[in-house]
Scaffold this active site. Structure first.
Site, short mmCIF file in Angstrom:
data_model
loop_
_atom_site.label_atom_id
_atom_site.label_comp_id
_atom_site.label_asym_id
_atom_site.label_seq_id
_atom_site.Cartn_x
_atom_site.Cartn_y
_atom_site.Cartn_z
N ASP A 436 -4.12 3.99 3.49
CA ASP A 436 -5.37 3.30 3.20
C ASP A 436 -6.57 4.23 3.38
OD1 ASP A 436 -6.89 1.12 2.39
OD2 ASP A 436 -5.92 -0.27 3.79
N ASP A 501 -6.99 -5.65 -3.33
CA ASP A 501 -6.74 -6.50 -2.16
C ASP A 501 -6.69 -7.98 -2.54
OD1 ASP A 501 -6.49 -4.55 -0.24
OD2 ASP A 501 -8.57 -4.64 0.42
#
Length: 691
Positions: A436, A501
């Protein structure tokens, strides 16, 4: 020196370059393949008109003011603040049927341009610049370009934000410059992935189009420019910040590769990019069905809960179990612990080995979430090494998500993080890292105030390369606040991208469609979320959520321990369906049609089989829904059609008995579509008939 032309042909595309009097080559033609007997030298040279320089202005592969180009220059730089123009003279040109290398010089500088026309018909364009002068040269921009035909009168690029990445926007290709600069230190949630020029009204299956992508994961620029003389270009490159790159005598800089594609419609342009990535990455094993724990447990880590989740996942047919954020240091929420890549003794007193062993005993791979480029101020790493945090000499940048950026260009910081990751992956047998990157690089400088986005991007690449070298089977996902680092530079290393997301299936219909122009389905992380999406609050049937995820690298992001028996049974059938079609997704051609009256059709096609989704995005003004077509199938073959039993079963005559039609009939006449409620979809499978 007279004009000379060079014709490159490959993958159904021809690129003709012409050099006049030893100057840098210009694009005479870029389009569909032409016969080798055609000589275009001089055929497109316009007449001389008033208000022109003594010779016709030229836009070369690196546009120069000295050639009369008064648009954006391809090279900008200075020596101690003194800016000078340049007039490169070609020293050598080496070429074969599909590639060329041009070396040119100007006082104090040597330029190398490389042009490769790949088997897919993609143009790989790159430039490198060497400082041959006696003093330092500050490079501000090195931006190669290709001219596009004047029939391209419309532009398409993309914008976006967190949870709504890659939203299309169209513009007229008017006189002036459409420039999309990205200064976020990563590819960017709001950045364009492609700059596309095309004939007016171009669509997925119609209208000639030309596009460019900058294969780079840091700051970048894409631009489309048209001058009053009619010249128009697509260009791009790394966006260098002021003073960021200084070439000492003898030093060189190479641009990221610019990848240009063309086609009759967006699908053909897209298909070239897909084929390019598949060839350059090589054949890969079938994409494992993945369960990621984030939306199941968030930061609430506890062995019994996660072991139960793993058991349920394995029973569904999941093949990879990924433990998300919260397993390390003091990381009980997003305010602390980032950078302390040690398993938390508080949460995992026995270490992570018991969970990893449990996962593997169930027949699944074990994966972990990491964010190696970031640090919380409330962490052991920040307390011990504040000098490793990117920031100005007298202050730190604004925080984002309670975190700052580690200076991985610092050899000591790089070695520390690489060592921690090596230990974790090796000791736990980690097969997969969800990597990430949850903030933009605001004021990313070292302690001396030197901008470091360029160096940070290269350090990120080196870190992935190092881990891949140490652990041959390790796979890495590029995640960056969801879809913030999606480009073909990172995908030359990473094994998939986290598309967004947002797992809301309705939003994903758009996000996956437009991200998929550049990225093939098997690289797009697409997870089946819970009935109610936590990012939008929408509720969808499992068939809509799963049918949307099917057209990507399928996973699950749901606390399936809480699912009913009926939901688990249906989910298991969808996972089995994903395994049945994943080879198709990894090798097929993506086909899209324009939306009509709230209905969308898209699919993936190979020579022998295909699967299409008929998606009802909204209510239709007509009732019942009219016929839909299925383009992309071999028109001369006959195809049997079957409605997937996992999607709504509607009383359609063709679905109730054998239905065999030619690919031409399916593309031109089509089939009656099911009349669905909004936010539902139906799948139709096709197989080439042997009779």
């Amino acid at each position: 020196m007279p004009a000379s032309s060079l014709s490159l042909t490959s993958g159904g595309t021809t690129l003709v370059l012409t050099s006049n009097d030893g100057r840098l080559p210009v694009v005479t033609y870029w389009g569909a393949e032409l016969p080798p007997t055609d000589d275009l030298t001089g055929t497109l040279t316009p007449q001389f008109v008033s208000d022109q320089t003594e010779r016709l202005a030229e836009c070369s592969l690196l546009p120069e003011e000295s050639s009369g180009w008064l648009g954006t220059p391809g090279l900008a730089g200075h020596r101690a603040g003194k800016t000078s123009t340049h007039a490169f003279v070609v020293q050598s040109l080496d070429a074969d049927g599909a590639s060329a290398s041009i070396v040119a010089v100007s006082p104090g500088l040597q330029l190398t341009l490389t042009v490769d026309l790949t088997p897919e018909g993609v143009v790989e364009l790159g430039a490198s610049l060497t400082n041959t002068g006696p003093d330092a040269y500050t490079l501000d921009a090195l931006t190669p370009a290709l001219q596009v035909p004047l029939r391209a009168t419309e532009l398409l690029d993309f914008a976006g934000r967190h949870l709504r990445e890659r939203s299309p926007q169209r513009h007229p290709f008017a006189i002036g410059t459409l420039r999309r600069d990205n200064r976020r230190g990563r590819t960017g949630l709001s950045a364009t992935s492609l700059m596309i020029a095309g004939e007016a009204g171009f669509g997925f299956r119609s209208g000639r189009v030309w596009g460019v992508h900058v294969a780079w994961s840091g700051n970048h620029t894409h631009l489309a420019e048209r001058l009053p003389g009619g010249e128009q270009i697509l260009a791009g490159g790394e966006l260098l910040l002021p003073g960021e790159l200084v070439l000492e005598p003898g030093e060189s800089y190479a641009t990221p590769t610019l990848l240009y594609s063309r086609g009759d419609g967006l699908d053909e342009l897209s298909g070239r990019y897909h084929a390019w990535l598949r060839r350059t990455r090589g054949e890969r094993r079938p994409r494992p069905i993945t369960l990621n724990t984030w939306e199941a447990v968030y930061f609430s880590h506890e062995y019994g809960r996660l072991a139960e989740l793993a058991e349920t996942a394995a029973g569904l047919g999941v093949e990879r179990f990924v433990l998300d954020d919260g397993w390390f240091g003091s990381r009980r929420d997003d305010t602390s612990g980032l950078g302390d890549w040690e398993v938390s003794g508080e949460v995992w007193p026995g270490g992570l080995e018991p969970l990893a062993d449990k996962v593997r005993s169930l027949g699944m791979e074990f994966g972990l979430w990491v964010e190696p480029e970031m640090v919380n101020p409330h962490s052991e790493l920040a307390r011990r090494h504040p000098e490793w945090i990117l920031g100005l000499p007298d202050r730190l940048p604004l925080r984002v998500r309670h975190q700052h950026v580690l200076n991985l260009a610092d050899p000591d910081a790089f070695a520390h993080i690489a060592g921690r990751l090596t230990d974790i992956v090796g000791r736990l047998g980690v097969a997969y890292l969800k990597w990430d990157h949850n903030r933009d690089l605001i004021e990313a400088t070292d302690a001396d105030g030197v901008r470091l986005v360029h160096a940070q991007t290269l350090a990120f690449y080196r870190m992935i390369d190092l881990l891949k070298e140490r652990f041959g089977g390790l796979e890495i996902e590029s995640c960056s606040s969801g879809g913030g680092r999606v480009d073909l530079g990172v995908l030359s290393r990473a094994d998939r991208v986290w598309t967004s997301d947002c797992n809301d299936a309705l939003e994903r219909q758009e996000i996956q469609r437009w991200t998929g122009l550049l990225v093939p389905p098997e690289y797009l992380g697409a997870h089946i979320g819970p009935p109610r999406a936590h990012t939008t609050g929408r509720t969808h049937e499992l068939s809509f959520r799963a049918g949307t995820a099917l057209f990507g690298h399928v996973g699950v992001e749901w606390d399936v321990r809480q699912a009913s028996d009926a939901e688990l049974a249906e989910l298991a059938r969808w996972i089995e369906r994903a395994k049945e079609v994943r080879d198709l997704m990894a090798h097929g051609r993506v086909v899209r049609t324009a939306d009509r009256d709230g209905t969308r059709v898209h699919g993936v096609v190979t020579d022998d089989r295909a699967v299409f989704a008929i998606v009802q995005l909204a209510t239709s003004p007509t009732y019942p829904t009219g016929p839909v077509t299925f383009p992309g199938l071999d028109p001369d073959a006959r195809w049997s059609a079957r409605l997937d039993e996992l999607t709504p079963q509607i009383g359609l005559p063709w679905a109730e008995g054998p239905c065999v039609l030619s690919g031409r009939a399916l593309a031109e006449s089509g089939l009656a579509a099911p009349t669905l409620h909004p936010e539902q979809l139906a799948l139709v499978h096709f197989e080439r008939s042997r009779s």
